[in-house]
Design an enzyme around this catalytic site. Structure first.
Site, PDB file in Angstrom:
ATOM      1  N   HIS A 124     -51.055  15.670 -61.690  1.00 36.33           N
ATOM      2  CA  HIS A 124     -49.843  15.497 -62.499  1.00 36.33           C
ATOM      3  C   HIS A 124     -48.894  16.646 -62.170  1.00 36.33           C
ATOM      4  O   HIS A 124     -47.701  16.426 -61.993  1.00 36.33           O
ATOM      5  CB  HIS A 124     -50.207  15.467 -63.979  1.00 36.33           C
ATOM      6  CG  HIS A 124     -49.081  15.083 -64.871  1.00 36.33           C
ATOM      7  ND1 HIS A 124     -48.351  13.928 -64.692  1.00 36.33           N
ATOM      8  CD2 HIS A 124     -48.528  15.701 -65.954  1.00 36.33           C
ATOM      9  CE1 HIS A 124     -47.408  13.843 -65.612  1.00 36.33           C
ATOM     10  NE2 HIS A 124     -47.493  14.916 -66.398  1.00 36.33           N
TER      11      HIS A 124
ATOM     12  N   GLU B  73     -54.509  21.374 -66.414  1.00 34.74           N
ATOM     13  CA  GLU B  73     -55.013  20.398 -65.447  1.00 34.74           C
ATOM     14  C   GLU B  73     -56.042  21.047 -64.531  1.00 34.74           C
ATOM     15  O   GLU B  73     -57.045  20.421 -64.169  1.00 34.74           O
ATOM     16  CB  GLU B  73     -53.870  19.796 -64.639  1.00 34.74           C
ATOM     17  CG  GLU B  73     -54.296  18.639 -63.763  1.00 34.74           C
ATOM     18  CD  GLU B  73     -53.140  17.868 -63.158  1.00 34.74           C
ATOM     19  OE1 GLU B  73     -53.384  16.791 -62.580  1.00 34.74           O
ATOM     20  OE2 GLU B  73     -51.974  18.335 -63.269  1.00 34.74           O
TER      21      GLU B  73
ATOM     22  N   PHE C 104     -46.340  12.638 -72.691  1.00 33.28           N
ATOM     23  CA  PHE C 104     -46.135  13.051 -74.082  1.00 33.28           C
ATOM     24  C   PHE C 104     -46.752  11.992 -75.004  1.00 33.28           C
ATOM     25  O   PHE C 104     -46.663  10.790 -74.747  1.00 33.28           O
ATOM     26  CB  PHE C 104     -44.649  13.173 -74.396  1.00 33.28           C
ATOM     27  CG  PHE C 104     -43.992  14.418 -73.850  1.00 33.28           C
ATOM     28  CD1 PHE C 104     -44.720  15.388 -73.188  1.00 33.28           C
ATOM     29  CD2 PHE C 104     -42.626  14.618 -74.015  1.00 33.28           C
ATOM     30  CE1 PHE C 104     -44.116  16.540 -72.712  1.00 33.28           C
ATOM     31  CE2 PHE C 104     -42.004  15.756 -73.532  1.00 33.28           C
ATOM     32  CZ  PHE C 104     -42.749  16.719 -72.875  1.00 33.28           C
TER      33      PHE C 104
END
Length: 421
Positions: A311, A322, A407
């Site tokens: 990401h 991450e 989100f």
């Protein structure tokens, strides 16, 4: 090692995209391999007065009239124009101009994701309403603005009557679209699916909103170097725009029509953080769950993955979290996998990112070339994996993993595989 479910195999027979570094897949892919940055000053509106962030990764020189008539172009928001362009390219890549002979149109569907939809249309019509009253709101406002108009327009263009809807899960939107589309083919509910995503959110309200959250880079004097995933000096993401589209097809159906097979969708994992509206949990537990699920769905383990398209947004929190999640999932194999972020060049395409980056993973499997993660200047102690900061990496890649997190705590991971009979 996991165990794959009994199901139809889903292959990819077409790819198309419009990105900040190229008008199509071929030029975009070459730009990535060359380490070409897509950032620059915002040109789609005047961002000089009062905006903390004045840079973006815009699509350059896009001409909607290459893909639609003048009347259509006036009635479609930019995000829908980009979606149609990517779908046109994907269909051409697959050798299709509609359902192939002998295929029921109801067996060919479209799922497209967008995090925001027609935000430019929304802003302009709000301005018209406030300045001149309701009589000046466009009669096309609603169909221009709603995110599901993109798959609707694509289905109308090609006469596709199968499953048709939009996925809206912030930056995981188009990864959800691909995973959902693959499921319809696996179950036998469709033979072909167009799946992808589109976003065109370089607008005053979007830039102002993300800047107010302090989520975006303010490196306005260095737009090409502002997106720097996993670098110690990263200060936020650089917003991008564009669209990506994949033609998914049942293996036997593709073979029967003699289609060129570009790769395979092997696994799909999805989860929710149930934690915070914008921040991931410190241990990346939701991302961990989605990665493990995707690998289990593909019937593989961490040792089989050679490349993770992270990401990798270039925000301080995402990149560190991450990294923690990848290390937890991959264990000792974490030091062997390349965890690259093509967002260093394309910027963050929000709802379109998942589709564009899944296509990059397919290209990596086809070519054995892993794009670099550019703009590295200083090591972050919290980010201690191989991120391709040193440049293009060439190695055989049978399986690649694409991560998309949004989100709201939405996590999607896709495993793509190099096609072998």
């Amino acid at each position: 090692m996991g165990e794959a479910r009994d199901r139809r195999r889903v292959v990819v027979t077409g790819l198309g995209m419009v990105s900040p570094v190229g008008p199509d897949l071929e030029s975009t892919w070459q730009a990535l391999l060359d380490g070409q940055p897509g950032g620059g000053p915002i040109t789609l509106f005047d961002a000089h007065e009062g905006f903390a962030t004045r840079i973006a990764c815009e699509v350059k020189d896009f001409d909607p009239l290459q893909h639609m008539g003048r009347k259509e172009a006036r009635r479609y928001d930019r995000f829908a124009q980009l979606a149609l362009a990517a779908a046109d390219q994907a269909m051409a890549s697959a050798g299709l101009d509609g359902p192939p002979p002998g295929t029921d149109p109801a067996a060919f569907g479209v799922i497209f994701g967008s995090g925001i939809g027609g935000i430019d249309t929304f802003e302009k019509n709000c301005e018209a309403l406030l300045a001149k009253g309701p009589g000046r709101v466009s009669p096309f406002f609603v169909p221009m603005y709603i995110p599901d108009i993109a798959p609707g327009l694509v289905s109308i263009r090609y006469g596709l009557r199968g499953p048709n809807y939009a996925t809206v899960s912030a930056c995981a939107s188009s990864a959800h679209a691909i995973g959902a589309a693959a499921r319809y083919i696996e179950r036998g509910d469709a033979d072909l699916m167009l799946a992808g995503g589109s976003e065109a959110s370089v607008t005053p309200l979007t830039i102002g909103g993300f800047a107010a959250m302090k989520a975006m880079s303010t490196r306005n004097d260095d737009p090409e170097g502002a997106s720097r995933p996993f670098d110690a000096n990263r200060d936020g993401f650089v917003i991008g725009e564009g669209a990506g589209c994949l033609v998914l097809e049942g293996l036997e159906h593709a073979q029967d029509r003699g289609a060129e097979i570009l790769g395979e969708i092997a696994g799909y994992g999805l989860s929710g953080d149930a934690h915070h509206i914008t921040a991931p949990p410190d241990d990346g537990s939701g991302a961990q769950l989605a990665m493990r699920m995707a690998m289990r769905d593909a019937g593989i383990g961490p040792a089989d993955i050679a490349y993770v398209n992270a990401h990798g947004t270039s925000t301080p929190l995402n990149d560190a979290t991450e990294t923690v999640a990848v290390k937890a999932v991959f264990g000792p194999c974490a030091q062997d996998v390349v965890v690259g972020s093509t967002k260093s060049m394309t910027g963050h395409l929000l709802g379109a990112a998942g589709a564009v980056e899944a296509a990059f993973c397919l290209m990596t499997c086809r070519t054995g070339k892993i794009p670099p993660t550019i703009n590295f200047s200083e090591q972050d102690e919290a980010c201690d994996l191989e991120y391709a900061h040193g440049g293009l990496i060439e190695r055989p890649v049978s399986y690649a993993l694409s991560n998309s997190f949004g989100f709201g705590g939405h996590n999607v991971c896709l495993v793509v595989r190099k096609y072998e009979e």
